[in-house]
Enzyme design. Structure first.
Site: not given
Ligand SMILES: Cc1cc2nc3c(=O)[nH]c(=O)nc-3n(C[C@H](O)[C@H](O)[C@H](O)COP(=O)(O)OP(=O)(O)OC[C@H]3O[C@@H](n4cnc5c(N)ncnc54)[C@H](O)[C@@H]3O)c2cc1C
Ligand SMILES: *[C@@H]1O[C@H](CO)[C@@H](O)[C@H](O)[C@H]1NC(C)=O
Ligand SMILES: *[C@@H]1O[C@H](CO)[C@@H](O)[C@H](O)[C@H]1NC(C)=O
Ligand SMILES: *[C@@H]1O[C@H](CO)[C@@H](O)[C@H](O)[C@H]1NC(C)=O
Ligand SMILES: *[C@@H]1O[C@H](CO)[C@@H](O)[C@H](O)[C@H]1NC(C)=O
Ligand SMILES: *[C@@H]1O[C@H](CO)[C@@H](O)[C@H](O)[C@H]1NC(C)=O
Ligand SMILES: *[C@@H]1O[C@H](CO)[C@@H](O)[C@H](O)[C@H]1NC(C)=O
Length: 527
Positions: A104, A107-108, A113, A169, A176, A470
């Site tokens: 999604s 940010h993992d 992902s 962020c 995720g 994290y």
């Molecule tokens: C700059 C930065 C700031 C952050 N700040 C915070 C914060 O303030 N609070 C906090 O709680 N976290 C924070 N995080 C961590 C963040 O919440 C996690 O990295 C989260 O998993 C990101 O979700 P995503 O969809 O962007 O990532 P992705 O990399 O797309 O997914 C992360 C995980 O979820 C799975 N996933 C994604 N989409 C789906 C879907 N549709 N169905 C099933 N599984 C899915 C992926 O396969 C992977 O295992 C931060 C990360 C970064 C890089």
């Protein structure tokens, strides 16, 4: 002679076996693609032969470690536009034994992902990014590919007294971020994102599109904090919006060790988790350079948000936390929506529309992040030792996020996220750098690990808890990722979920008994 012959026989057999497995996997990819295109979805299939492939792959990669020529690339990226596309992708991947990774926001921290060590395809939810607010109900349905920025902006533009508690962020993706818990500066008042999610749609391993009613309460429980990618592809979430004051007050005050920052931090530990629920104060210790001499010291930023006016905030702080010495001139009132830009460290006056930007090929840096939970105050002398160690490093800093408030009121079994009552604060260790050499990468990762080692006496133990969002592979990861080993899974599972791990395993066994949805830190089908 005999041995030599046996050996060469073995080598030949191995070579044949290896080439068979390569051919097999290549033809299974071809079969997978044929299977998909029979279903008339070719415009959403991006293979390495399409120009769009690298653009789409790179648009969300934030950890430079996973953006190198040797990083394993997906066989295809499927930019699904609806539930049917997801159904077909799952069906074709399953019948051809191809792993899928679900992305999604991307940010993992460990790239789970979009990178795998076995042949894989990416399901990218890029296009599932709608945000539909229902003002009467004070709810919103959001696609899993929507960014937090788009969610914040769309809600607030409809009614600036409505908000949603989640991360700082704003480029994070709903898919995720929410399925891993999701927290931010409204946590002490409203809890985590998952505490305010009331429905969801998901495609399961059999290709069924389910909502809360049809998936049942156990699966709905599991995807709110257990990590979605062990259970299926989440299409959307229904959020219960929360009410905020039209104006919130924010501040970011910095104190150096030379002006007593250590005492302020010590007091912060005692008070921040007990403050009024409307007040959230993060402590962020950082290394700064004093003078040109190059001497370094620690400076702590206290970044706060209060749901109310500065007139109400000041007496509250001077009564419970006078050591901070907060002055009126250090406080700024603004609409909640503007505060989401402030927390991202953007200058006052940054257009709110920045929240709608879709990430385009961010310039990635190398990242190594880790997390810890603190349950008893760290003694002053230990804090001084921690500062010394930080100064020895090159780029590591920390965010200390206070718990308490609403977090205390929610049972640790209510969602898979177990870190509730009894935690003073969550530490995020942040190490980012740009130097590319293998030596530099080693050096930085080693430093993060030795810092974590130093922290052992001051943080939770048995298990040493960790926050799923994290992501940190050091606490246990299955490699290769197509086999989920029980003892490894139990290691990370207990740290992420404590007593909730067993229930996650039983949900997994029921909804995905053949363990199709797997990755390095997925939930196993038995414990
Ligand atoms: C700059 C930065 C700031 C952050 N700040 C915070 C914060 O303030 N609070 C906090 O709680 N976290 C924070 N995080 C961590 C963040 O919440 C996690 O990295 C989260 O998993 C990101 O979700 P995503 O969809 O962007 O990532 P992705 O990399 O797309 O997914 C992360 C995980 O979820 C799975 N996933 C994604 N989409 C789906 C879907 N549709 N169905 C099933 N599984 C899915 C992926 O396969 C992977 O295992 C931060 C990360 C970064 C890089
Ligand atoms: C990728 O290339 C194939 C073959 O040329 C084409 O059929 C398909 O539509 C392309 N995909 C996209 C998303 O353009
Ligand atoms: C896992 O992947 C490896 C490497 O691709 C392969 O050799 C092995 O057979 C796979 N195992 C299973 C159970 O699929
Ligand atoms: C906005 O939401 C607040 C909080 O629920 C409510 O009191 C107010 O009436 C709403 N305003 C409008 C215009 O809907
Ligand atoms: C802290 O130290 C830095 C570096 O010397 C200096 O620029 C800053 O003004 C100091 N801050 C305070 C609050 O004393
Ligand atoms: C909030 O953002 C709006 C739109 O950009 C701007 O007009 C307003 O001045 C901002 N308010 C504050 C206090 O920053
Ligand atoms: C990092 O740690 C490993 C294991 O302790 C060690 O072998 C290696 O030399 C270290 N690398 C650097 C650059 O410090």
């Amino acid at each position: 002679m005999e041995t030599m012959r046996n050996l060469s026989f073995l080598v030949t057999t191995l070579t044949i076996a290896m080439s068979i497995s390569t051919t097999l996997s290549q033809s299974s990819v071809q079969n997978f693609l044929n299977c998909l295109s029979h279903s008339h979805v070719s415009e959403i299939i991006h293979t390495p032969n399409n120009n769009s492939f690298s653009t789409i792959l790179n648009m969300k990669i934030r950890n430079k470690k996973f953006k190198t020529p040797t990083t394993p690339k997906p066989q295809a990226i499927i930019t699904v536009k609806d539930g049917n596309h997801v159904q077909t992708t799952i069906k074709c991947a399953k019948s051809n034994n191809i792993q899928i990774r679900i992305r999604s926001g991307g940010h993992d921290y460990e790239g789970f992902s979009y990178v795998s060590d076995v042949p894989f395809v990416i399901v990218d939810t890029l296009h599932l990014n709608s945000v539909d607010v229902n003002l009467q109900e004070e709810t919103a349905w959001v696609g899993s590919g929507a960014t937090l920025g788009k969610i914040y902006y769309t809600i607030s533009k409809k009614n600036n007294s409505l908000a949603f508690p989640s991360g700082v962020c704003f480029t994070l993706g709903a898919g995720g971020h929410f399925s891993g818990g999701g927290y931010g500066n409204l946590m002490r008042k409203f809890g985590l994102s998952i505490d305010n999610i009331i429905d969801a749609t998901i495609v399961d391993v059999n290709g069924n599109i389910l909502d809360r009613k049809s998936m049942g309460e156990d699966l709905f429980w599991a995807i709110r904090g257990g990590g979605g990618a062990s259970f299926g592809v989440i299409l959307s979430w229904k959020l219960k919006l929360v009410q905020v004051t039209p104006q919130v007050t924010v501040f970011n005050v910095k104190r150096n060790v030379s002006d007593g920052a250590t005492d302020v931090v010590y007091k912060w530990q005692l008070i921040a988790p007990k403050l009024h629920k409307d007040l959230f104060i993060r402590a962020q210790p950082n290394v700064v350079q004093i003078e040109q001499g190059g001497k370094k010291t620690v400076q702590v930023s206290f970044i706060g948000q209060f749901l109310g006016s500065v007139e109400k905030l000041l007496p509250l702080v001077s009564e419970s936390f006078p050591e901070l010495g907060l002055k009126k001139s250090e406080c700024i009132s603004m609409p909640w929506l503007n505060s989401t830009l402030f927390w991202y460290d953007l200058p006052i006056g940054t257009p709110l529309e920045t929240l709608l930007d879709t990430p385009k090929d961010p310039q990635p840096t190398y990242l190594k992040f880790k997390s810890d939970y603190v349950k008893k105050p760290i003694p002053k002398e230990a804090i001084e030792t921690i500062w010394k160690k930080m100064i020895e490093g090159e780029s590591l800093y920390m965010q200390w996020n206070p718990y308490g408030g609403r977090m205390e009121e929610i049972l640790s079994s209510e969602t898979p996220f177990p870190h509730r009552a009894g935690n003073l604060f969550l530490i995020q260790y942040i190490n980012t750098w740009v130097e590319d050499s293998p030596e530099a990468i080693d050096r930085h990762v080693n430093f993060s690990r030795s810092f974590y080692e130093l922290m052992t006496p001051y943080v939770s133990n048995s298990p040493r808890e960790a926050f799923l969002n994290y992501r940190d592979a050091d606490i246990g990861a299955n490699r290769p990722s197509n086999v989920t080993k029980i003892d490894i899974a139990r290691t990370y599972g207990k740290k992420f979920f404590k007593g909730n791990f067993e229930k996650l395993v039983s949900v997994k066994a029921k909804v995905d008994p053949d363990n199709f949805f797997r990755y390095e830190q997925s939930i196993p089908t038995r414990s």
